[in-house]
Structure formats: structure tokens, C-alpha cells
Design an enzyme around this catalytic site. Structure first.
Site, PDB file in Angstrom:
ATOM      1  N   TYR A  51       0.830  -1.116   0.048  1.00 44.74           N
ATOM      2  CA  TYR A  51       0.105   0.116  -0.204  1.00 44.74           C
ATOM      3  C   TYR A  51       0.771   1.099   0.060  1.00 44.74           C
ATOM      4  O   TYR A  51       1.572   1.525   1.059  1.00 44.74           O
ATOM      5  CB  TYR A  51      -0.937   0.112   1.452  1.00 44.74           C
ATOM      6  CG  TYR A  51      -2.086  -0.684   1.183  1.00 44.74           C
ATOM      7  CD1 TYR A  51      -2.410  -1.646   0.118  1.00 44.74           C
ATOM      8  CD2 TYR A  51      -2.756  -1.172   2.520  1.00 44.74           C
ATOM      9  CE1 TYR A  51      -3.546  -2.425   0.142  1.00 44.74           C
ATOM     10  CE2 TYR A  51      -3.883  -1.782   2.372  1.00 44.74           C
ATOM     11  CZ  TYR A  51      -4.260  -2.766   1.299  1.00 44.74           C
ATOM     12  OH  TYR A  51      -5.230  -3.254   1.264  1.00 44.74           O
ATOM     13  N   ARG A  56       1.432   5.055   0.797  1.00 40.71           N
ATOM     14  CA  ARG A  56       0.902   5.536   1.971  1.00 40.71           C
ATOM     15  C   ARG A  56       1.701   6.486   2.658  1.00 40.71           C
ATOM     16  O   ARG A  56       3.131   6.342   2.531  1.00 40.71           O
ATOM     17  CB  ARG A  56       0.320   4.467   3.101  1.00 40.71           C
ATOM     18  CG  ARG A  56      -0.717   4.994   4.173  1.00 40.71           C
ATOM     19  CD  ARG A  56      -1.903   5.462   3.169  1.00 40.71           C
ATOM     20  NE  ARG A  56      -2.458   4.231   2.466  1.00 40.71           N
ATOM     21  CZ  ARG A  56      -3.163   3.238   3.077  1.00 40.71           C
ATOM     22  NH1 ARG A  56      -3.741   3.239   4.310  1.00 40.71           N
ATOM     23  NH2 ARG A  56      -3.843   2.500   2.184  1.00 40.71           N
ATOM     24  N   LYS A  69      -0.661  -7.950  -2.996  1.00 41.53           N
ATOM     25  CA  LYS A  69      -1.923  -7.241  -2.971  1.00 41.53           C
ATOM     26  C   LYS A  69      -1.862  -5.937  -3.227  1.00 41.53           C
ATOM     27  O   LYS A  69      -1.168  -5.114  -2.633  1.00 41.53           O
ATOM     28  CB  LYS A  69      -2.858  -7.471  -2.030  1.00 41.53           C
ATOM     29  CG  LYS A  69      -4.152  -6.903  -1.889  1.00 41.53           C
ATOM     30  CD  LYS A  69      -4.632  -7.060  -0.492  1.00 41.53           C
ATOM     31  CE  LYS A  69      -6.340  -6.656  -0.035  1.00 41.53           C
ATOM     32  NZ  LYS A  69      -6.373  -5.147  -0.037  1.00 41.53           N
ATOM     33  N   SER A 102      -7.051  -5.674  -5.441  1.00 41.19           N
ATOM     34  CA  SER A 102      -8.203  -5.679  -4.181  1.00 41.19           C
ATOM     35  C   SER A 102      -9.188  -4.906  -4.663  1.00 41.19           C
ATOM     36  O   SER A 102      -9.130  -3.973  -5.800  1.00 41.19           O
ATOM     37  CB  SER A 102      -7.383  -4.835  -3.121  1.00 41.19           C
ATOM     38  OG  SER A 102      -7.325  -3.456  -3.313  1.00 41.19           O
TER      39      SER A 102
END
Lengths: 299, 299, 299, 299, 299
Positions: free
Chosen positions: A166, A168, A200, A241
Site C-alpha cells: 500500500y 501511503r 495485493k 483488491s
């Protein structure tokens, strides 16, 4: 389209291969694709995610849904795994999510702390472990350090490691945001460079070009972006996702493009269990139809 | 009302079950409900809490009160447990509170440091351990990390883990405050996701809607809020705390709604021992009458 | 008669006191005496012990018997404890027997190997651990060494240690045998000198005087012998074992003399469960009548 | 007949349940019975066992046979597992045999040394581990000690432990030999008392009564003996081994009586792979027909 | 020109010498020079580096290029090494880069976190390990601490340590920037003082004199600067890096001056694989011609 790598060419140890084989060929469609049901949003966002479908607050409902829907696995945090997985142990593969956080404090310097160890996942009978790596966070040193120990333990115990890659943190926000093609592509590659078995990612948005690094500020179709992300992941299998709940058609198109790009599968949570029971199974059915079109050869 | 889960369906290890069974069925009312007397306020707030009833400053007074009042357990920090519990060892279950702090410094980035280890609790003959998790604090990484080791040790030694799930810190204050339905519900779920056997929450205030996340900014009754909190906790048993001393009727009503919602019991300290001796026993009696109406079936 | 020591004067840690208090005052007669049901004969002698009453082969039968008969605890090896105790966890105290052996090989140099650790006992929710010390065995160095670690762990975790003090081995046989007053008295003292909290001894036979050391070769009544053994044990509580199945009257007389001597209680296995169900409860009833006559003052 | 215990009532941890569920319900007949193919005879007896069917010397032949024959698992020592299992990882469950020995030295004081650790089994993706416990051997202290660590590691990692409970050694020979009802029954019970999840026993021979302990010197049918052995094992699932190659009818009758007694399944090696390929599959087919008649209810 | 030190005079342990000898005399030109192909830019810069030549995204392409081009080794992060090196193991030496980071967050306080351990490099068959030391970073305490453990492990396991000595961070920027002669020279010396076996430096820019410390603010030719850097490194062999892609002539001149200065070799990544396949081999050929002119005497 990027060719999806075969399970047998990933240079996995016997234990990782045994477990991934099980996930990919003995559950779900059994055709080498994967469809996971993640259920850690109660920690990541809080119970507010359960209000659209109050039944979804109960882990028993979710586990039943996972078996009814023919998923390849369910993703839980340690607490729910310990108290609810036993009832389904052996019937549906468990992915133990090892780290996680509430979204109450700022994520400018996001780091997702460890809540469980790889050994606990093995003891619970999990077939994979999950780790959220916040790619680009100012806390990346602590994150990489924490991740390194997880990776080493997963290797030692022969259990596949799925990285939630992710983008971030404040630096990502300053460079185009977490869903840009630039950020997603970099995240996929980072997971691959650091030894994830599966990554993912969120679906890339090539149209978010403001402030991203060249050459990502050029014109790309979503299919081109998806292809590139799968290519960057290399021998790390890709899961796309679902993100926040969206309309069915958008959802299905995203799934189609992902699989066309060479992804191994999908990991959809809120888009599934925020619908009422029958509607969620209908969506699952449509997504399975897509997955069915992208089989891997049986090893 | 949410159905209170049975002790036998919580997937507890034998040791955790043995100890919780003892607490729930061999002390207090012995009917599966719990009424704990917490006495760590001398550390958390300082001796100022003892001024309304000076006798309460003496741990011997409190221990006697706990046995006279038929409590299911008493909560102590390590120092008082070591110096005072021996006299009552075996007569009243001990919950050793493992972390704690003074309230002198700011709690903007609150973290409650460990003062004792799980093994010390076992050595003292405690039947449970307590841990304060500050849900939503900017220090959540350190908190989760510290908590993880406590959880693992409690599992290894088969002792139930009671989590004081307290929303706290500047981010919580910015999102509606620590007593909002949003915050309490999230806290209960966090404890459940992270593996608490029992969670202690404050009674939720659904009327505190300013700045809270949707859908918590809607209209909810306190009963609806209490129901939701117990549902969020799932197989983690719920204790509702008394908080600061309040009027008898408010107290009893709060207790009634909590039990109606499926809570397992109450944990009331100041509301009990800040009254003089006989008045405190009278309140305890009234609360026990409520608990008596919500028995669990004997396993 | 030797005065039975009070629980509060044994200088126990809080944890050991809490657990012994529970065993002695909250189970069985609740009067400070103890009546344990041992069930490790399936390992020590093999299933042949179950033939007189085939139902006794099933641990569930035995656990039910232990609750029906109002015992203060049941003694199990690790395997049965793990697979059967959960169902009764909290209802009847568990004594985890930590070592044990088959009787197939010679016991000339007997040593009972460890099958479980103290920490496992705590994790299972046991309230005491048991250890067989073969007093006088040629393997005594290994036995004492092994025992020392068990004792230390039991102290560290605050769990009472019950020592099966069994004279055994070729040197014991050469000095009058394992049931002589000499051997039993020496065994009781050895357990006491080495830190047992409770010692289980066989009833002494002062008439077995051949080859025993002076002055045990003199004339003593069984009551004198029993008194001496309890005196030798000092602040180590004494349990007298039943041994092989015998007639009712002999059994009861042995129990009476033991309690009269200051023993804390009895530990009878085969004499109980080798009878059919109702007969075993009748014997248990008679033995409880004896125990009821020797209460300790409530602490 | 003894009722075969259900997987869900064995008080297994989630990991052990997940793995046993997989073995029992997702491989082989998938009906809760088990049929294992052991292949450690190359170590235990040497290559002489491969002469009747030279193809059997090649682990690839055996692995193929295991999948063709629909076995529930294959048993290998560490070396063959490391070099041959990868090709079938995930397709057929692996039982890693952790200890083993050559039969060249005398087995008067038999002890089977550890050749691999439980962690290696997990890393290889095994679904169970195997340990040979020589019940009654003069080396029982070292054996129990070694076993205890294996048991603890298997618990820690949630992997089922299958104990090859083999009466062995000079003391066993002096008391009727390793195949007597006495010895087999004692071995099954020992495995159960010491925490085996599954026990592999030889079929008992009640007619071997010379020198065995009473009451095993009485008259028992093989069915009575088999019933007793399964009853002694309690919540430890029973597998009956094939032993040396025998005639088909004897083999099938042994299998029938075992299943009738409540055994969970069979573990036949030489009787299978010492026949030529098609003959072995024919025997396997006949044995599967028997297993098919003894399903467990799907949990 | 500074005389390049001989391998035999570096006081290396046998293991370090064996591995460096292999790299320097059995791969590439086999004349004691080295030409490495680094491929960790996917982590350090992200996949944007692969856009000029999309084939370069695939590690298989790079490994093939490394063998075709006759390199002395390839540099990979742990993830790619684990999944791709096996195919070429033994054919081309591996340098496992142990630390690395994304360039998304600010590098004002740069620290490159460890992603793998030295032992993992040995297990993978690597012939050297790489570590990025950010010389001059405000995080230098953490960096030196982390480096110290890597150095000690490399010594313990006898594997050469190549230090990427990179001036970096806000303090370096304030003193003339990361490419100044001052900064590069200081970096080379730091690596040498701290025990690097080989140091990778950027080519020094003596013309960047603003804010640098005296006497680096004087006039120096690039050759003088290069000579000084190699001299500062002493018995630490020097590799000069290629940096961002540049014109062929500049590249070759830089290489010539480096070798003339006594460097042991080159480490060029983007300048090689960002060209299309044949162009990259042509450049490699030209660089090898230069290296061929600077042989070390065969030891």
C-alpha cells in the site's frame, strides 16, 4: 498481457508450494486462480463498515459466506482467527493477517504494527500470512525492518507471504497519491524486490498524473497500467483488491482487466459482504465467471 | 439484545476456560455473570480518589469489601497484589493489572507502560490479567507491540486476558471524544480483533455525534449503542465500567441496559468504594439483583 | 497424633497458597482435607488395571466420577489432560502428573522420565503438579537433578508441587523393601528436605523389619509409624495413597490412622474406580465421612 | 465395537484440526477414514525390502502410486522428503517421519534417534509428523525425553503427531513379545497417555499368551483385542499397520476387524508396494472398499 | 595513479579471498578487474527506470545479459535473488544487496534499512554482500550500528563486503552536495576506516566547490580527484559507479580515469540495461576493452 507465472517456476520451497498449491488448486475454482475474502476491516476502519449489512459484523456469517461463495481463503486478524477459525479449520484456507492498525490516528507516517507472529499462523493452521507494507511511508525503515523478520520467519516455516503493498504517507500524497499508476507500480515492485510470494495491490489509476514522477505523467490506459504492474511483480503473484464498495459493472471491468493483465486473482471484501447475502453471492458468481476464463495449467 | 456467548463456545484453551469458569461460576453470583472491583485508581488518578471515603485508601478495606460484596474478582497493580493479596489468596480471584500510568502528563499520545509480566500474575495466583489498550492513540504502534507480547504470554500460560479498551489521545479527541458511540464501538472491536478474552468498555454515548465518522453521526438510543458494542465484541466477553461516580439511578440504568445488551458483567470501582461502607454494599446489592436476572446456562 | 500444619503457616507464595486454598477449601468437603482421584495407572501399569471395571478405561467416566464423588482433584498425565480435561476445566481441580513410565522394563534402577513441563500444567489450568521421586534408586542423581528443575519451575509459577515419594530400586529392596516404615519415613523426609509442598506416601508397614536400618528394626504400631511419617514431613502436607485394591475395612482403617496421624488427605485410585460405579461411590462416601472428622480451621 | 471419536471432539488446536481435517476429508475417500502409505523401510530394514518389486526402490514410483491409489498421505524420512516431495507438494499430504534407525544393531535396548525436527516438517509442508516410541524398551527414559520435545514442538506448530507405538526391547520379549494383545494394548494406551493425536499399532495377537501379564493370559478373540486397543487409545485416533507382507485374505480380514473396532484407518506399506504395480492397486482398491463402509460424519 | 592493491596483500581471511578470487579471476576478464551489473533500481527508484527499455523489467533478461556480457557479478535484492538466481546459480557470481529503500520519502535523514541478513546471502550462494552506507546522514548513528553488525557477520562467514559509500542527507547538501570531491573522498575513506573490502563510489566532481571544506575548495582535475579517492580507500578495492544514463564518450572517459587511478573496476547498471539489447552489449564491449588494459598480476 503479461503471462502469469506458473506455480512450479516461482522457485518456492516445498512448504510454500504445498500451501499455495492447496489454495490455488484445491479450493475455489481449483484452476490456479484465487479469490480471497478479506475481513480485517473491523480493525482497519472500525465497525462502521458493518452498518450497510449488520450481519457482516459477525465473523461466523463471513466464514459461512466464504465457504458458500467458494473462496480460496479468508483473511483474519489473530483475535478472530483464534476465536472463530476452529469451526472451519481445514474447510477454507486461512490467511492470517499479521499486522494492522486502527485508522484513528493520522497516517502521514503510517506504520502497521505486528499483532501476531508467523509461528502463530502456522499453529492456527493458516496456509498463508499477510503483511501490510506501507510503501513510501516516512516510517519505511521501521517497516522494512519489521517486514524482514516476517519474511525470514515465513521462509523458515515454509508458509507463503502475501504483501499488502500500500503506497501511503505524506510523501506519497505529495507525489500523486496512493492510487496513481506510479505509486501502485512502485509498490508492486517493492514487494517483489523484498521477497513477497504474492502481492495485493489496488487497481492503478493512470489518470492521476499530477505530481507523479516521469514517465508516469504520460497517457496510459488502465489496461496498460495493469499490465505494467503485473510485469513489475515478476514472479510474485498479483492479487487485485476491491477497495471501497463500487457499482457492479465497474467492479467486473476492473476484475476483467486485472486477470487479462496476468493477475492471479482478486481479494474483495467490502464489495462482497456489504451487500446483503444473496446479492453478495450473485456478485461472487459473476466474478468467478471471470476467473474461470483465466485458468493456469494444472502443475 | 445480542446473545451473550457461552463460555464453552469461545474456543478457549483449557487453562483460560478453567480460570474463567472459576471466576464466572464459583465466585460472585455463580451464574455466569461477573462483577469486578477495580482498585488501580491510586496509580491512575492518585490518592485524590480516596478523599470521599478515606478508608478506601487501605487495600485491606477494599479486599474485605470485595469478599463482603460477593465480587467475582478484584483488580490490583503489582505492588498492592504482592503486599496485600496473600491474605485473601484463593478466597477472591485476582486480576493483575499489568500496565498503568499516572495521569500527570498529557494523554495526547497516551501509552500505558507495563509494570508487571504475565508470569508474575500466574506466580501470584491471579485468575486473569488486565491490559489497558489506548485505542486510537498516536502511540498505537508501541501499544500494539507491547500488547502483542502480553497476549502471547497469556496464551502460553492459559490465563484470560481482559483488555481495558480505552479510546484515547489527540486523534480520538478530534473525532468525537473517548465516550462517543463511534469510539467505544471501535475500541470494543479492536480488542476483539486483537484477541482479548474479555473487554472492558465505557458505556457508549450515542448523543456525542460531533465530528464522529458516519454512520455514527445518526440517531441511536443508548440501548442500540450498547447492543452494537456487544455485537462488535463477538466472542470477547464484555464488561461495562462504572466510570466516575454518578447517581444511583443512572448507575443502575446503565447496568440494566448493559446486561440487556448481552454484556457479561460490570466493573465498578469508584462508584462502589467512594461511598461509605454500608452505602457501598447497598449499591452492590442492587447491582447484584440486576446481574441475577441475566444468568448464563451452567456449562 | 501430629498436628496438621495450617495452610497459612507453610510460608507459601501467594500463588501456591491461592491454589492450595482452592483445592482444600473450595472443592471436596471444603474443610481443609483433600481426597484426590489418581488416574495415571494406564501408563504406570497399562490397561490391565481397567479390566476389573471396563468403564474405567474411559477418562470421561473417571472425570464424571471425580465430580460425582466430590473429589478435591484428579490426577492425569499430559495426554489425557489435553484431550479430556477441557470438558471439566474449572469444575474439578487438575493435578498434572509430570513424569511417569511403563512398568515393562525392570525398576532396579528406576527413574521416571518427564513427560510434561510445569508451564504446560499452568497452561492447562492445573492447580498442582505431581512428580514421582524414586527415593533410594541408584539413579538418584539424575532423579534429583530432574526434580530440581521441576521444583524451581513450580516456584516460579506459584503452583503447588506434590511429590509421589516412592522408595524404589535394588538398593531399597536390599534394605527391607519399599513399604517398610524405614523406607516410607525416609521418603517423606526426603520430599520435605527437597521442597515438596505436598507428599504422597504409601502407608508404612512397621512390621517389615528385615534388613531395615536401626532403629526401624524395633517394634512400632502402624499408628506410631504413621505419626512419625507425618512428623518427618513437617510443613509438607501428607497424602496417603491407596495402593492396590484391598478390602473395604482395611482401606477405611488405613484412612482413619492416616488422618489421625495428621495427614491432610487421601489419594485413592484403583480402590475407587476398579469397583463398579455405585460401589465406588459408596466407598468414597465412607472415606469422606472419615475426612469430615478432621477439618482444618478455615483460614 | 468402540465408537470412533469425531475429529471435532478431540480437543485439538485449530492447526491440528485443520491439518487432520485435510487429511481425512480432502484426500483419499474423503469420508473421515485414512489410508497411509509408509515408505521408511529403506532405513528401517534396508533395500532388501525393495527386491520383490525393484520399482519400489524409486521414491518417484511410490509417490505416483500414492496419488494413483488415492492415499490420504505418504510417510517419508527427511532425505527423501527433501529431494522428492516438492514434485507432489500439495497433491498428497506428507507425514514426515522424525526418527528412525537401521535394524543392524540389536534392538534389545532399542531407541529410535531423531533425524529431523518438527519445524523442518512444517517447512516442507507436511501435514503430520511421525515418531516411533519403543514402548517398554529399557531405554524408555531417553525415549520419553526425546518424545516430549517432539510433542511440545508439534503442539507449538499445530501439526498432528502420529506415534508409531511399538512394543520393543528385551523386557517386552520377556513378557510375551511385541505382538501380544498385552503389549499392543499397553502401547496404544501409552501413546494416548503421552499425548499422541494418532497412534499406529500392530494388529494384536491375543493368542500369544505365554508370559504376558494377567488378565491378558485369558482367552480373547482378535476382534475383542482390537476393540480393547481402540478403547485404550481413547481420543487418540488409531491406525492399524500392515506389517510384513501377507496373503490378501488375511490382510483384508485384519482391515475389516480393525475398522469394525473403531480404528480410523490403515497404514500399509510393504503389503502394497512389494506387489507389482497393478496388483498393488487391486489390493488398495479392496482395502478402500472396506474403508468406505466406515465413514465418519462430515464435521 | 595509485597502485591498485593486490588481492594477496589485503589481509583477507581465506573465505573472503576465495570468493574475491573467484569474482576477479574466474569470471569476466579473469584479469583481476571487476565489472558488476547492479539491478536493485526497481527498489531504489521504482519501475520508472525500466521504461526506456521495457525488457529490463524482467530479471531473467538481466541475468541473461550479465552472462552474455561477461560480467563479474550481478547485484540483486533478496526477493529477486530468491526467485530468479537459482536458474543461474554457479554461472554468474551473486552480490546480495542487503539493504535498500524506496526514494519516495525524503532523504534528508536517509537510512537504508536491512532487507536481508548475511547468512541469507551465504545460503543463496552469493559471493559478496552489498551495503549502502549513507556517509554524512543525520541518521549516521543508526547506520553505523546497523553496518557494524553486517560487517561482523560478513567476517564471521568469510564473505566479502562491498560498501555503497554514498554521501547523503541534509548535512551533505549543505556542504557541497553528494558528488563533490570532498564528499566522495570522505565517503571512500569512511568505508575503508570501517572495514569495507570493496567500496563503490560515484565519480568525484572536483568542480563542485561551493560550501565544501578546505582544501577541497581548491582546483583539482578529475584525474587528481579520482587518484585521491582510490588512495583514501587504501586496501579497500574501489568500484566506480555509472550513475544516471549518460553519453557513451563521457562514460568511457570516466571509466578510463577510474582505472588509471587504480580502481579495481566498474559497476554500471542503468547505463547498460536502459539501452536496447545490442547497444548495451556494444557499450559493455567498449568498457571491457578499457578494463583489459589494467590487469592485476595473477596471484
Amino acid at each position: 498481457m503479461t503471462a502469469r507465472p506458473l506455480l512450479t517456476e516461482l522457485r518456492l520451497s516445498a512448504g510454500k508450494k504445498a500451501r499455495l498449491h492447496r489454495i490455488l488448486f484445491q479450493y475455489g475454482l481449483g484452476n490456479g486462480t484465487a479469490f480471497f475474502l478479506p475481513y480485517d476491516q473491523g480493525l482497519e476502519h472500525g465497525p462502521r463498515d458493518f452498518f450497510p449489512n449488520p450481519a457482516s459484523s459477525d465473523p461466523r456469517y463471513i466464514l459461512r459466506l466464504a465457504t458458500e461463495g467458494g473462496f480460496n481463503g479468508i483473511v483474519l486478524q489473530i483475535g478472530l482467527a483464534q476465536k472463530f477459525y476452529w469451526d472451519y479449520a481445514g474447510e477454507i484456507p486461512l490467511v492470517l493477517k499479521l499486522n494492522g492498525r486502527t485508522d484513528i490516528p493520522s497516517d502521514a507516517r503510517a506504520l502497521s504494527p505486528l499483532n501476531a507472529r508467523v509461528e502463530e499462523a502456522v499453529r492456527l493452521g493458516a496456509d498463508a500470512v499477510g503483511y501490510t507494507l506501507y510503501v513510501g511511508t516516512p516510517a519505511q525503515e521501521a517497516d522494512f525492518e519489521q517486514y524482514r523478520h516476517v519474511r525470514a520467519a515465513a521462509e523458515r516455516l515454509g508458509i507463503p507471504l502475501i504483501v499488502w503493498a500500500y503506497p501511503r504517507g505524506e510523501a506519497v500524497e505529495a507525489k500523486g497519491g496512493k492510487d496513481s499508476f506510479y505509486a501502485v507500480d512502485y509498490a508492486a515492485r517493492t514487494a517483489s524486490e523484498l521477497g513477497a510470494d504474492v502481492v495485493k495491490v489496488n487497481f492503478p489509476h493512470p489518470e492521476r498524473r499530477a505530481n507523479v514522477k516521469a514517465p508516469y505523467d504520460g497517457q496510459y490506459s488502465t489496461q496498460q497500467a495493469a499490465d505494467a504492474v503485473v510485469r513489475s511483480a515478476g514472479r510474485t503473484l498479483v492479487l487485485v483488491s476491491g477497495g471501497t464498495k463500487a457499482g457492479d459493472e465497474a467492479m467486473l471491468e476492473k476484475a476483467r482487466e486485472s486477470m487479462e493483465a496476468g493477475a492471479t486473482g482478486l481479494i474483495f471484501g467490502r464489495n462482497v459482504w456489504q451487500r446483503e447475502h444473496d446479492a453478495s453471492l450473485r456478485l461472487v458468481g459473476s466474478l468467478r465467471e471471470i476467473l474461470a476464463k483465466y485458468p493456469s495449467p494444472m502443475p
